[in-house]
Design an enzyme around this catalytic site. Structure first.
Site, PDB file in Angstrom:
ATOM      1  CE  LYS A 117      -4.429   1.126   0.236  1.00 48.16           C
ATOM      2  NZ  LYS A 117      -5.583   0.274  -0.134  1.00 48.16           N
ATOM      3  CB  SER A 360      -5.969  -5.107  -9.545  1.00 45.51           C
ATOM      4  OG  SER A 360      -6.360  -3.763  -9.422  1.00 45.51           O
TER       5      SER A 360
HETATM    6  N1  GLU Z   1      -7.152   0.115  -3.379  1.00 47.27           N
HETATM    7  C1  GLU Z   1      -7.937  -1.065  -3.587  1.00 47.27           C
HETATM    8  C2  GLU Z   1      -8.042  -1.866  -2.310  1.00 47.27           C
HETATM    9  O1  GLU Z   1      -7.921  -1.343  -1.217  1.00 47.27           O
HETATM   10  C3  GLU Z   1      -7.466  -1.869  -4.795  1.00 47.27           C
HETATM   11  C4  GLU Z   1      -6.068  -2.385  -4.730  1.00 47.27           C
HETATM   12  C5  GLU Z   1      -5.593  -3.031  -6.037  1.00 47.27           C
HETATM   13  O2  GLU Z   1      -6.365  -3.138  -6.965  1.00 47.27           O
HETATM   14  O3  GLU Z   1      -4.427  -3.411  -6.077  1.00 47.27           O
HETATM   15  O4  GLU Z   1      -8.330  -3.035  -2.326  1.00 47.27           O
END
Ligand code: GLU
Length: 427
Positions: A117, A360
């Protein structure tokens, strides 16, 4: 001991630091699974965390230095994966917690990824598009050494979108000297994005509501639904819930909400927001505060904003039968206990909002093979993955007599621990 950080304090005596909260859930699941303490010692924090401070030229010619982070929690089953948020409340502990949750989300869905993250402390609402582009490029330059299609793959999160991903992929590709489309997901379709990605998180959330309703013998048709948050996820969740037959009676954003017991026309609210930059003032609905919205009489509540919205203070008054956590960490542990006690069916964040990272993954796979799927193919695969994962967690909850949240952590940690064991990380 855990450091304290800005933005993570206490509200009415409750622990609100998401990192401390995440650690508590991990500890509890490791103990319930009867795993050795080393599993907790490894999973209680990110394996790697990078802090960067970088200058950006602002529109008035001044230079402003921004602070950002990229955390890689665990890579036992694959490269780190997870979004980047641009928000004034970003903190190192928030990024740590969010990277942990990504490891568990990926494990629950069986994706070959660990958790990562990132975040930059900034307020994009007060920045021009040019400033956001320069900030994005500078952030990528600063973290370029730790990311890459085989290492760590960023994606959208709060206040970041396909355009921001396009700048990220462009900057990273310039540095490498070739198009590295697989370095980031959530891109525009024309540069390797996937059909269905922009709606995937919300689609997954609504699929979990459908699965939960089945278990409760409840009809989704006509179910009175409330959605907190009208951003990337909340607006689409409201639209898809309505399309699935639910009656969306209230939605909100930071500045306030809209309530109409007869049901809101979500498409019209989206159009209003596109023209006015806000949902506030939408005709044909009463205004409602975020506090009142959460305790409305309803069947389904979808918190799709930020952390710590359902607390010990409002949990006793929440009337929803199903809560599906579109946001990460919207429920405090005390609220969680109160809601479980009261028999509310909670689909935890690490399951409910995992549709985003699932598509993703599909996007990254398509990038690696340079062969692209139709929206129907993507949606079918997403639906199958979400339904399967929901049932894996549900079966764990029933067989171990634990909550859906505890079960979700148990499913995830069991998988990650198994990978760490065969790799020799546990001795
Ligand atoms: N930000 C999104 C989450 O918290 C997607 C993360 C991603 O697609 O890698 O799951």
């Amino acid at each position: 001991m855990v450091e304290s950080v800005s933005g993570a304090g206490q509200k009415g005596g409750e622990v609100l630091n998401p990192f401390v909260i995440a650690q508590q859930y991990v500890k509890s699941a490791v103990d319930a699974l009867g795993l050795e303490p080393a599993v907790y010692e490894i999973l209680k924090q990110p394996a790697k965390i990078l802090e960067v401070n970088f200058p950006v030229v602002m529109d008035d010619g001044s230079i402003k230095v921004f602070t950002g982070y990229r955390a890689q929690h665990n890579t036992a089953v694959g490269p780190a994966k997870g979004g980047v948020r641009f928000h004034p409340d970003v903190s190192v502990d928030e990024v740590r917690a969010l990277s942990m949750w990504m490891t568990f989300k990926c494990a629950i869905l069986g994706l070959p990824y660990g958790g990562g993250k990132g975040g930059v402390i900034c307020n994009p609402e007060q920045m021009s598009a040019g400033e956001i582009e320069r900030l994005t490029r500078a952030y990528i330059d600063a973290i370029a050494e730790v990311i890459g299609p085989e290492k760590d793959i960023p994606a959208p999160d709060v206040n970041t979108n396909a355009q921001v991903m396009a700048w990220m992929v462009d900057e990273f590709s310039r540095l490498r000297g070739y198009n590295a489309f697989g370095v980031v997901t959530g891109k525009p379709i024309i540069i390797g994005g996937s059909e269905g990605r922009s709606e995937a998180t919300a689609r997954g959330v609504v699929l979990t509501v459908r699965e939960a309703a089945k278990k409760l013998g409840m009809e989704l048709q006509g179910a009175r639904t409330v959605v907190q948050g009208f951003g990337n996820v909340g607006s689409v969740a409201a639209r898809l819930a309505a399309a699935a037959g639910a009656k969306v009676i209230a939605v909100s954003e930071v500045r306030g909400g809209l309530y109409n017991p007869a049901g809101l026309d979500i498409r019209a609210v989206e159009e209003f927001k596109a023209h006015n930059g806000t949902i506030v003032g939408f005709p044909g609905a009463e205004p409602i505060s975020n506090e009142d919205l959460l305790i409305l009489d309803c069947d389904v509540l979808i918190p799709a904003a930020v952390e710590n919205q359902l607390t010990a203070a409002n949990a006793p008054h929440i009337k929803a039968k199903i809560i599906s956590e579109a946001a990460n960490g919207p429920t405090t542990p005390e609220a969680d206990a109160i809601l479980n006690e009261r028999g509310v069916f909670i689909v935890p964040d690490i399951l409910a909002n995992a549709g985003g990272v699932t598509v993703s993954y599909f996007e990254w796979v398509q990038n690696l093979m340079n062969y692209y799927w139709t929206e129907d193919e993507v949606n079918q695969k997403l639906e199958a993955s979400m339904a399967r994962s929901f049932n894996t967690v549900y079966n764990m909850a029933v067989s171990k007599k634990v909550t859906m949240r505890q079960a979700a952590y148990m499913v995830a940690i069991k998988r990650v621990a198994e990978a760490m064991r065969v790799r020799g990380w546990l001795g």
